[in-house]
Scaffold this motif. Structure first.
Motif, short mmCIF file in Angstrom:
data_model
loop_
_atom_site.label_atom_id
_atom_site.label_comp_id
_atom_site.label_asym_id
_atom_site.label_seq_id
_atom_site.Cartn_x
_atom_site.Cartn_y
_atom_site.Cartn_z
N MET A 167 -7.77 10.28 -2.72
CA MET A 167 -7.45 10.62 -4.11
C MET A 167 -8.43 11.65 -4.65
O MET A 167 -8.03 12.63 -5.29
CB MET A 167 -7.47 9.35 -4.97
CG MET A 167 -7.14 9.59 -6.43
SD MET A 167 -5.48 10.22 -6.73
CE MET A 167 -4.50 8.76 -6.34
N THR A 187 -3.13 8.78 4.24
CA THR A 187 -3.77 7.58 3.72
C THR A 187 -3.21 6.32 4.37
O THR A 187 -3.96 5.42 4.79
CB THR A 187 -3.60 7.50 2.19
OG1 THR A 187 -4.07 8.70 1.59
CG2 THR A 187 -4.37 6.31 1.63
N TRP A 218 -8.42 5.05 0.20
CA TRP A 218 -7.55 5.56 -0.86
C TRP A 218 -8.35 6.39 -1.86
O TRP A 218 -7.92 7.48 -2.25
CB TRP A 218 -6.85 4.41 -1.58
CG TRP A 218 -6.05 4.88 -2.76
CD1 TRP A 218 -4.81 5.45 -2.75
CD2 TRP A 218 -6.47 4.87 -4.13
NE1 TRP A 218 -4.42 5.77 -4.03
CE2 TRP A 218 -5.41 5.43 -4.90
CE3 TRP A 218 -7.61 4.42 -4.79
CZ2 TRP A 218 -5.48 5.57 -6.28
CZ3 TRP A 218 -7.68 4.55 -6.17
CH2 TRP A 218 -6.62 5.14 -6.90
N LYS A 219 -9.50 5.88 -2.28
CA LYS A 219 -10.31 6.61 -3.25
C LYS A 219 -10.76 7.96 -2.68
O LYS A 219 -10.79 8.97 -3.39
CB LYS A 219 -11.54 5.79 -3.64
CG LYS A 219 -11.26 4.70 -4.67
CD LYS A 219 -12.56 4.09 -5.17
CE LYS A 219 -12.31 3.14 -6.33
NZ LYS A 219 -13.56 2.56 -6.85
N TRP A 249 0.83 -1.20 0.00
CA TRP A 249 0.00 0.00 0.00
C TRP A 249 0.86 1.26 0.00
O TRP A 249 0.54 2.25 -0.65
CB TRP A 249 -0.93 0.02 1.21
CG TRP A 249 -2.31 -0.49 0.92
CD1 TRP A 249 -2.90 -1.63 1.38
CD2 TRP A 249 -3.28 0.13 0.07
NE1 TRP A 249 -4.17 -1.76 0.88
CE2 TRP A 249 -4.44 -0.69 0.08
CE3 TRP A 249 -3.30 1.30 -0.69
CZ2 TRP A 249 -5.58 -0.37 -0.64
CZ3 TRP A 249 -4.44 1.62 -1.41
CH2 TRP A 249 -5.56 0.79 -1.38
N GLU A 250 1.99 1.22 0.73
CA GLU A 250 2.88 2.38 0.73
C GLU A 250 3.41 2.65 -0.68
O GLU A 250 3.45 3.79 -1.13
CB GLU A 250 4.05 2.16 1.68
CG GLU A 250 4.98 3.37 1.73
CD GLU A 250 6.17 3.19 2.66
OE1 GLU A 250 7.00 4.11 2.71
OE2 GLU A 250 6.27 2.14 3.32
N ILE A 291 0.09 10.91 1.22
CA ILE A 291 0.57 9.54 1.41
C ILE A 291 0.49 9.15 2.88
O ILE A 291 -0.04 8.09 3.24
CB ILE A 291 2.01 9.40 0.90
CG1 ILE A 291 2.08 9.62 -0.61
CG2 ILE A 291 2.57 8.01 1.25
CD1 ILE A 291 3.49 9.71 -1.16
N THR A 325 -10.01 -0.23 2.99
CA THR A 325 -8.77 0.43 2.57
C THR A 325 -8.91 1.02 1.16
O THR A 325 -8.36 2.09 0.88
CB THR A 325 -7.58 -0.54 2.63
OG1 THR A 325 -7.90 -1.75 1.95
CG2 THR A 325 -7.24 -0.87 4.08
N CYS A 357 0.53 4.03 -2.82
CA CYS A 357 0.22 5.42 -2.47
C CYS A 357 1.29 6.36 -3.00
O CYS A 357 0.99 7.45 -3.50
CB CYS A 357 0.09 5.57 -0.96
SG CYS A 357 -1.45 4.90 -0.28
N ILE A 368 -5.13 3.57 6.68
CA ILE A 368 -5.09 2.16 6.30
C ILE A 368 -4.50 1.33 7.43
O ILE A 368 -5.04 0.26 7.79
CB ILE A 368 -4.26 1.97 5.01
CG1 ILE A 368 -5.04 2.54 3.81
CG2 ILE A 368 -3.92 0.50 4.77
CD1 ILE A 368 -4.26 2.56 2.51
N SER A 411 0.76 6.61 -6.83
CA SER A 411 -0.56 7.12 -7.23
C SER A 411 -0.73 8.59 -6.86
O SER A 411 -1.32 9.36 -7.63
CB SER A 411 -1.68 6.28 -6.62
OG SER A 411 -1.68 6.35 -5.21
#
Length: 236
Positions: free
Chosen positions: A187, A206, A183-184, A93-94, A203, A179, A97, A210, A100
């Motif tokens: 974002m 988020t 993120w969505k 995930w890191e 980052i 999770t 992120c 998470i 993204s």
């Protein structure tokens, strides 16, 4: 023309249009991509482009995939830092992120925007043409990359945490969906400029959300085995 030659021709035309789309994105940004610009740069008409891509969203999706190559290549290195499935999942995930939030328009096109079609089918077609993008990735990560839905990708990987005693089976779908929504949400917040977050702030926030979400469902006796910390002061 034989079926084999048709496939070669199709792959060649895809590359022409995706090369052109990539050039437009690099010079003007993905929001300024149009079929006409791409077709003109590729040396063909817009109608020819539509013979290979159903609509602009599909062409933007495939072109955007090219800009995720660094993320895909870096993902195994991040996951290697983890000592168990939950840690590896958090490091994954890191990595996601990091890339993204550095390129929110690109990742939004791939994972958030309406494509008017099944993303899994689009991805399968993409990797038929760009098979080399998967060379060198561990088989388990290849299956995750090919699975478009982020919540399903999370569930696929973190499933092993059940056998390791970190998480109960009933919590897998919950944590995967939660999770993804976190993120969505961040974002969308960043892209709509609802909060003035820097890339690192987005980052860290988020990852913090998470991390806190997954720790809620991790077995209390196993929490001490998770050394991952969501806030990074020095990112590579």
């Amino acid at each position: 023309m034989s079926a084999g030659r048709k496939e070669i021709q199709r792959a060649r035309m895809w590359r022409y249009f995706l090369d052109a789309a990539t050039d437009v994105i690099e010079n003007e940004g993905i929001d300024n991509v149009t079929i006409r610009k791409i077709a003109d740069k590729a040396g063909y008409t817009s109608s020819t482009a539509y013979n290979y891509f159903q609509d602009l969203s599909h062409l933007k999706f495939f072109a955007a995939m090219r800009f995720t190559k660094d993320y895909i290549e870096d993902l195994p290195h991040y996951m290697e830092k983890g000592n168990n499935t939950v840690e590896k999942w958090l490091y994954a995930w890191e990595c996601f992120c990091k890339y993204s939030f550095e390129q929110p328009q690109i990742y939004s096109v791939i994972f958030i925007n309406n494509l008017g079609s099944i993303p899994e089918d689009l991805l399968e077609n993409y990797y038929k043409v760009y098979q080399n993008d998967l060379i060198g990735l561990p088989e388990q990560i290849q299956s995750i990359v090919m699975e478009h839905t982020l919540s399903t990708r999370s569930a696929l990987y973190i499933q092993d945490a059940v056998e390791e005693g970190f998480i109960e089976q009933k919590d897998i779908e919950f944590i995967a969906d939660t999770t993804l929504l976190l993120w969505k949400g961040m974002m969308t917040t960043v892209m709509n400029q609802r909060r003035n977050y820097s890339v690192d702030e987005a980052i860290d926030r988020t990852l913090d959300y998470i991390y806190e979400s997954v720790m809620r469902v991790v077995s209390p006796e196993k929490r001490k085995e998770i050394a991952f910390h969501p806030v990074r002061n020095n990112r590579s």
